[in-house]
Design a protein around this motif. Structure first.
Motif, PDB file in Angstrom:
ATOM      1  N   SER A   1       3.490   9.949  -2.135  1.00 28.71           N
ATOM      2  CA  SER A   1       2.937   8.619  -1.695  1.00 28.71           C
ATOM      3  C   SER A   1       4.062   7.291  -2.301  1.00 28.71           C
ATOM      4  O   SER A   1       3.467   6.504  -1.206  1.00 28.71           O
ATOM      5  CB  SER A   1       1.545   8.721  -2.619  1.00 28.71           C
ATOM      6  OG  SER A   1       1.335   7.661  -3.615  1.00 28.71           O
TER       7      SER A   1
ATOM      8  N   TRP B   1       0.540   5.155   0.874  1.00 28.99           N
ATOM      9  CA  TRP B   1       0.124   6.126   1.503  1.00 28.99           C
ATOM     10  C   TRP B   1      -0.171   7.131   1.191  1.00 28.99           C
ATOM     11  O   TRP B   1       0.711   8.457   0.555  1.00 28.99           O
ATOM     12  CB  TRP B   1       0.631   6.768   3.188  1.00 28.99           C
ATOM     13  CG  TRP B   1       0.880   7.457   4.215  1.00 28.99           C
ATOM     14  CD1 TRP B   1      -0.684   7.761   5.122  1.00 28.99           C
ATOM     15  CD2 TRP B   1       1.025   8.339   4.909  1.00 28.99           C
ATOM     16  NE1 TRP B   1      -0.911   8.805   5.698  1.00 28.99           N
ATOM     17  CE2 TRP B   1      -0.056   9.141   6.066  1.00 28.99           C
ATOM     18  CE3 TRP B   1       2.108   8.980   4.856  1.00 28.99           C
ATOM     19  CZ2 TRP B   1       0.718  10.325   6.411  1.00 28.99           C
ATOM     20  CZ3 TRP B   1       2.742   9.514   5.852  1.00 28.99           C
ATOM     21  CH2 TRP B   1       1.827  10.502   6.781  1.00 28.99           C
ATOM     22  N   VAL B   2      -1.904   7.819   1.356  1.00 28.75           N
ATOM     23  CA  VAL B   2      -2.072   8.987   0.392  1.00 28.75           C
ATOM     24  C   VAL B   2      -2.598  10.453   1.438  1.00 28.75           C
ATOM     25  O   VAL B   2      -2.873  11.303   0.980  1.00 28.75           O
ATOM     26  CB  VAL B   2      -3.322   8.344  -0.754  1.00 28.75           C
ATOM     27  CG1 VAL B   2      -2.544   7.992  -2.000  1.00 28.75           C
ATOM     28  CG2 VAL B   2      -4.504   7.306  -0.561  1.00 28.75           C
TER      29      VAL B   2
ATOM     30  N   HIS C   1      -7.489   1.336   5.403  1.00 29.63           N
ATOM     31  CA  HIS C   1      -7.845   2.301   6.509  1.00 29.63           C
ATOM     32  C   HIS C   1      -6.983   2.162   7.533  1.00 29.63           C
ATOM     33  O   HIS C   1      -7.914   0.656   8.365  1.00 29.63           O
ATOM     34  CB  HIS C   1      -8.883   3.401   6.858  1.00 29.63           C
ATOM     35  CG  HIS C   1      -9.846   3.816   5.637  1.00 29.63           C
ATOM     36  ND1 HIS C   1     -11.245   4.221   5.967  1.00 29.63           N
ATOM     37  CD2 HIS C   1      -9.050   4.032   4.036  1.00 29.63           C
ATOM     38  CE1 HIS C   1     -11.306   4.890   4.452  1.00 29.63           C
ATOM     39  NE2 HIS C   1     -10.080   4.854   3.756  1.00 29.63           N
TER      40      HIS C   1
ATOM     41  N   GLU D   1      -9.853   1.517  -0.933  1.00 26.53           N
ATOM     42  CA  GLU D   1      -8.963   2.099   0.259  1.00 26.53           C
ATOM     43  C   GLU D   1      -8.217   0.866   1.657  1.00 26.53           C
ATOM     44  O   GLU D   1      -9.435   0.779   1.783  1.00 26.53           O
ATOM     45  CB  GLU D   1      -8.732   3.773   0.368  1.00 26.53           C
ATOM     46  CG  GLU D   1      -8.534   4.044  -0.283  1.00 26.53           C
ATOM     47  CD  GLU D   1      -8.443   5.765   0.454  1.00 26.53           C
ATOM     48  OE1 GLU D   1      -8.782   6.881  -0.645  1.00 26.53           O
ATOM     49  OE2 GLU D   1      -9.348   6.715   1.053  1.00 26.53           O
TER      50      GLU D   1
ATOM     51  N   ARG E   1      -4.712   6.999   5.665  1.00 33.35           N
ATOM     52  CA  ARG E   1      -5.159   6.017   3.754  1.00 33.35           C
ATOM     53  C   ARG E   1      -4.426   5.830   3.378  1.00 33.35           C
ATOM     54  O   ARG E   1      -3.378   6.217   2.548  1.00 33.35           O
ATOM     55  CB  ARG E   1      -6.416   6.823   3.486  1.00 33.35           C
ATOM     56  CG  ARG E   1      -7.362   7.320   4.019  1.00 33.35           C
ATOM     57  CD  ARG E   1      -8.721   8.962   3.879  1.00 33.35           C
ATOM     58  NE  ARG E   1      -8.218   9.750   2.157  1.00 33.35           N
ATOM     59  CZ  ARG E   1      -7.392  10.698   2.507  1.00 33.35           C
ATOM     60  NH1 ARG E   1      -7.129  11.383   4.228  1.00 33.35           N
ATOM     61  NH2 ARG E   1      -6.854  10.976   1.499  1.00 33.35           N
ATOM     62  N   PHE E   2      -4.745   4.495   2.373  1.00 27.39           N
ATOM     63  CA  PHE E   2      -3.707   4.285   1.891  1.00 27.39           C
ATOM     64  C   PHE E   2      -3.989   3.411   0.536  1.00 27.39           C
ATOM     65  O   PHE E   2      -5.055   2.955   0.573  1.00 27.39           O
ATOM     66  CB  PHE E   2      -2.963   2.496   2.014  1.00 27.39           C
ATOM     67  CG  PHE E   2      -1.931   3.177   3.619  1.00 27.39           C
ATOM     68  CD1 PHE E   2      -0.713   2.853   3.180  1.00 27.39           C
ATOM     69  CD2 PHE E   2      -2.794   3.353   4.850  1.00 27.39           C
ATOM     70  CE1 PHE E   2       0.074   3.585   4.513  1.00 27.39           C
ATOM     71  CE2 PHE E   2      -1.555   3.553   5.747  1.00 27.39           C
ATOM     72  CZ  PHE E   2      -0.913   3.537   5.673  1.00 27.39           C
ATOM     73  N   THR E   3      -3.432   3.830  -0.697  1.00 27.93           N
ATOM     74  CA  THR E   3      -4.292   2.736  -1.859  1.00 27.93           C
ATOM     75  C   THR E   3      -3.371   2.110  -2.593  1.00 27.93           C
ATOM     76  O   THR E   3      -2.328   1.458  -1.981  1.00 27.93           O
ATOM     77  CB  THR E   3      -4.077   3.702  -2.716  1.00 27.93           C
ATOM     78  OG1 THR E   3      -2.562   4.715  -3.386  1.00 27.93           O
ATOM     79  CG2 THR E   3      -5.359   4.506  -3.099  1.00 27.93           C
ATOM     80  N   LYS E   4      -3.540   0.796  -3.107  1.00 25.30           N
ATOM     81  CA  LYS E   4      -2.476  -0.435  -3.160  1.00 25.30           C
ATOM     82  C   LYS E   4      -1.440  -0.028  -4.287  1.00 25.30           C
ATOM     83  O   LYS E   4      -1.560   0.725  -5.134  1.00 25.30           O
ATOM     84  CB  LYS E   4      -3.102  -1.339  -4.597  1.00 25.30           C
ATOM     85  CG  LYS E   4      -4.263  -1.849  -3.100  1.00 25.30           C
ATOM     86  CD  LYS E   4      -3.813  -3.366  -3.640  1.00 25.30           C
ATOM     87  CE  LYS E   4      -4.788  -4.533  -2.678  1.00 25.30           C
ATOM     88  NZ  LYS E   4      -4.555  -5.629  -3.121  1.00 25.30           N
TER      89      LYS E   4
ATOM     90  N   TRP F   1       0.547  -0.890   0.082  1.00 26.10           N
ATOM     91  CA  TRP F   1      -0.313   0.215  -0.044  1.00 26.10           C
ATOM     92  C   TRP F   1       1.049   0.866  -0.090  1.00 26.10           C
ATOM     93  O   TRP F   1       2.427   1.496   0.810  1.00 26.10           O
ATOM     94  CB  TRP F   1      -1.470   0.055   0.560  1.00 26.10           C
ATOM     95  CG  TRP F   1      -2.112  -1.264   1.362  1.00 26.10           C
ATOM     96  CD1 TRP F   1      -1.471  -2.545   2.237  1.00 26.10           C
ATOM     97  CD2 TRP F   1      -2.849  -1.368   0.949  1.00 26.10           C
ATOM     98  NE1 TRP F   1      -2.085  -3.229   1.880  1.00 26.10           N
ATOM     99  CE2 TRP F   1      -3.754  -2.746   1.868  1.00 26.10           C
ATOM    100  CE3 TRP F   1      -4.099  -0.390   0.311  1.00 26.10           C
ATOM    101  CZ2 TRP F   1      -5.083  -3.121   0.948  1.00 26.10           C
ATOM    102  CZ3 TRP F   1      -5.569  -1.351  -0.337  1.00 26.10           C
ATOM    103  CH2 TRP F   1      -5.416  -1.964   0.536  1.00 26.10           C
TER     104      TRP F   1
ATOM    105  N   ILE G   1     -10.810  -2.225   4.854  1.00 20.35           N
ATOM    106  CA  ILE G   1     -10.659  -1.497   3.095  1.00 20.35           C
ATOM    107  C   ILE G   1     -12.604  -0.586   3.045  1.00 20.35           C
ATOM    108  O   ILE G   1     -13.655  -2.229   3.317  1.00 20.35           O
ATOM    109  CB  ILE G   1     -10.554  -2.969   3.021  1.00 20.35           C
ATOM    110  CG1 ILE G   1      -9.648  -3.822   3.468  1.00 20.35           C
ATOM    111  CG2 ILE G   1     -10.312  -2.887   1.317  1.00 20.35           C
ATOM    112  CD1 ILE G   1      -8.809  -4.041   2.884  1.00 20.35           C
ATOM    113  N   ARG G   2     -11.663   0.040   2.271  1.00 17.47           N
ATOM    114  CA  ARG G   2     -13.223   0.805   2.406  1.00 17.47           C
ATOM    115  C   ARG G   2     -12.908   1.580   0.944  1.00 17.47           C
ATOM    116  O   ARG G   2     -12.577   2.106   0.475  1.00 17.47           O
ATOM    117  CB  ARG G   2     -13.485   2.115   3.053  1.00 17.47           C
ATOM    118  CG  ARG G   2     -13.642   0.891   4.460  1.00 17.47           C
ATOM    119  CD  ARG G   2     -14.995   2.632   5.425  1.00 17.47           C
ATOM    120  NE  ARG G   2     -14.550   2.195   6.241  1.00 17.47           N
ATOM    121  CZ  ARG G   2     -13.977   2.245   7.715  1.00 17.47           C
ATOM    122  NH1 ARG G   2     -13.386   3.408   7.666  1.00 17.47           N
ATOM    123  NH2 ARG G   2     -14.533   2.083   8.696  1.00 17.47           N
TER     124      ARG G   2
END
Length: 129
Positions: free
Chosen positions: A40, A25-26, A113, A111, A124-127, A23, A107-108
């Motif tokens: 990120s 970090w965003v 969390h 993302e 908040r993270f994205t793949k 992931w 995971i929402r």
């Protein structure tokens, strides 16, 4: 450098939905601030073999144990971190500190969390790689 927190006696392994994932970090959302992370790709979190995490915190790297003592609960750390001096404006120390303080995950909308204790905020993270 070790980042420690009050140790829970978690014995469960990495949650299955996180195992083997990486992931980026965003951003952070809290009652007092909300911001997006500019670079990120310099702040990453990976759930690796052996119920461990590996993280990149700008110019530093770290690793530590991870466990989930109950559904949605998360215990990370203590983290072993390198101690390079990152450039001015780096979020390295904050990122490592806040990741190690996470108490819940979800995971929402694609993302990840990580929720901080006492409603202090959500990382908040994205793949990513």
């Amino acid at each position: 450098m070790w980042i420690e927190r009050a140790a829970d006696t978690a014995t469960d392994s990495t949650p299955s939905e996180l195992r083997g994932t990486s992931w980026r970090w965003v951003g952070v959302t809290s009652a007092v601030e909300s911001f997006a992370v500019d670079q990120s790709d310099r702040y990453t979190l990976a759930f690796i073999e052996g119920d461990r995490i590996a993280l990149r915190a700008d110019c530093n790297r770290g690793t530590g144990p991870v466990a989930s003592p109950a559904p949605g609960a998360l215990v990370i750390g203590p983290l072993a971190m390198t101690r390079a001096k990152c450039p001015s404006g780096s979020l390295s120390e904050r990122f490592a500190r806040d990741v190690s303080r996470a108490v819940r995950f979800a995971i929402r909308g694609g993302e990840l969390h990580l929720e901080l204790p006492n409603d202090l905020g959500v990382l908040r993270f994205t793949k990513g790689p």
